[in-house]
Design a protein around this motif. Structure first.
Motif, PDB file in Angstrom:
ATOM      1  N   MET A   1       0.810  -1.207   0.000  1.00 19.19           N
ATOM      2  CA  MET A   1       0.000   0.000   0.000  1.00 19.19           C
ATOM      3  C   MET A   1       0.856   1.276   0.000  1.00 19.19           C
ATOM      4  SD  MET A   1      -3.544   0.733   0.847  1.00 19.19           S
ATOM      5  CE  MET A   1      -4.340   1.992   1.782  1.00 19.19           C
ATOM      6  N   PRO A   2       2.019   1.316   0.656  1.00 21.32           N
ATOM      7  CA  PRO A   2       2.821   2.547   0.621  1.00 21.32           C
ATOM      8  C   PRO A   2       3.188   2.975  -0.798  1.00 21.32           C
ATOM      9  CG  PRO A   2       3.637   1.113   2.346  1.00 21.32           C
ATOM     10  CD  PRO A   2       2.610   0.327   1.578  1.00 21.32           C
ATOM     11  N   TYR A   3       3.418   2.006  -1.697  1.00 23.37           N
ATOM     12  CA  TYR A   3       3.747   2.352  -3.080  1.00 23.37           C
ATOM     13  C   TYR A   3       2.614   3.150  -3.718  1.00 23.37           C
ATOM     14  CZ  TYR A   3       4.195   1.899  -8.111  1.00 23.37           C
ATOM     15  OH  TYR A   3       4.243   2.179  -9.447  1.00 23.37           O
ATOM     16  N   PHE A   4       1.385   2.669  -3.565  1.00 18.28           N
ATOM     17  CA  PHE A   4       0.235   3.347  -4.166  1.00 18.28           C
ATOM     18  C   PHE A   4      -0.009   4.702  -3.514  1.00 18.28           C
ATOM     19  CE2 PHE A   4      -0.636  -1.141  -5.138  1.00 18.28           C
ATOM     20  CZ  PHE A   4      -0.667  -1.038  -6.521  1.00 18.28           C
ATOM     21  N   ASN A   6       2.264   6.640  -2.085  1.00 20.44           N
ATOM     22  CA  ASN A   6       3.309   7.547  -2.576  1.00 20.44           C
ATOM     23  C   ASN A   6       3.054   7.980  -4.010  1.00 20.44           C
ATOM     24  OD1 ASN A   6       4.774   7.631  -0.176  1.00 20.44           O
ATOM     25  ND2 ASN A   6       5.942   5.806  -0.718  1.00 20.44           N
ATOM     26  N   ARG A   7       2.535   7.069  -4.805  1.00 19.13           N
ATOM     27  CA  ARG A   7       2.200   7.402  -6.197  1.00 19.13           C
ATOM     28  C   ARG A   7       1.090   8.451  -6.258  1.00 19.13           C
ATOM     29  NH1 ARG A   7       0.363   2.667 -10.005  1.00 19.13           N
ATOM     30  NH2 ARG A   7      -1.366   3.929 -10.673  1.00 19.13           N
ATOM     31  N   ILE A   8       0.097   8.312  -5.405  1.00 18.09           N
ATOM     32  CA  ILE A   8      -1.012   9.276  -5.368  1.00 18.09           C
ATOM     33  C   ILE A   8      -0.515  10.628  -4.864  1.00 18.09           C
ATOM     34  CG2 ILE A   8      -3.218   9.808  -4.267  1.00 18.09           C
ATOM     35  CD1 ILE A   8      -3.733   6.723  -4.312  1.00 18.09           C
TER      36      ILE A   8
END
Length: 128
Positions: A1-4, A6-8
């Motif tokens: 979830m941190p990847y998504f 950070n992407r947002i």
């Protein structure tokens, strides 16, 4: 979830830079649920992100969130952090849980408070 997440955040910061960074007038923002986290984290990471009025409704932020550092850096003028007292565990929220208002006269211009947290008896979206 941190990847998504950070992407947002990066996508939001890019949106802000493209639409508001060169403006002399700061926009207002209304963020709901997951959007409250995206806006707060974006402001913490990038000092250039500034708003006149921030309204967090259905906020997932800790009720004890300290906004004084952002305020002292001049990143906002007024802030409302709205929480529901009967909020349950929050699942995924849409990545577009924020709405930027570019006109200065659109939202609450005459408020005297600097930042305020509202509490109400009800679920996550009771007052949205």
């Amino acid at each position: 979830m941190p990847y998504f997440r950070n992407r947002i955040i990066k996508k939001f910061c890019t949106f802000y830079e493209q639409n508001f960074l060169s403006n002399s007038v700061r926009p207002h923002i209304i963020a709901h649920s997951f959007g409250t986290d995206i806006v707060l984290e974006s402001m913490k990471r990038y000092d250039r992100i500034m708003f006149d009025t921030i309204i967090f409704c259905g906020s997932i932020l800790d009720q004890e969130t300290d906004f004084t550092q952002l305020k002292s850096k001049g990143q906002f003028e007024r802030l409302i952090n709205d929480h529901g007292s009967h909020d349950k565990i929050i699942g995924f929220a849409p990545s577009r849980s924020w709405y930027v208002v570019g006109r200065r006269d659109t939202i609450i211009q005459s408020q005297r408070f600097k930042f305020k947290t509202h509490y109400f008896k009800g679920p996550h979206t009771a007052r949205v």
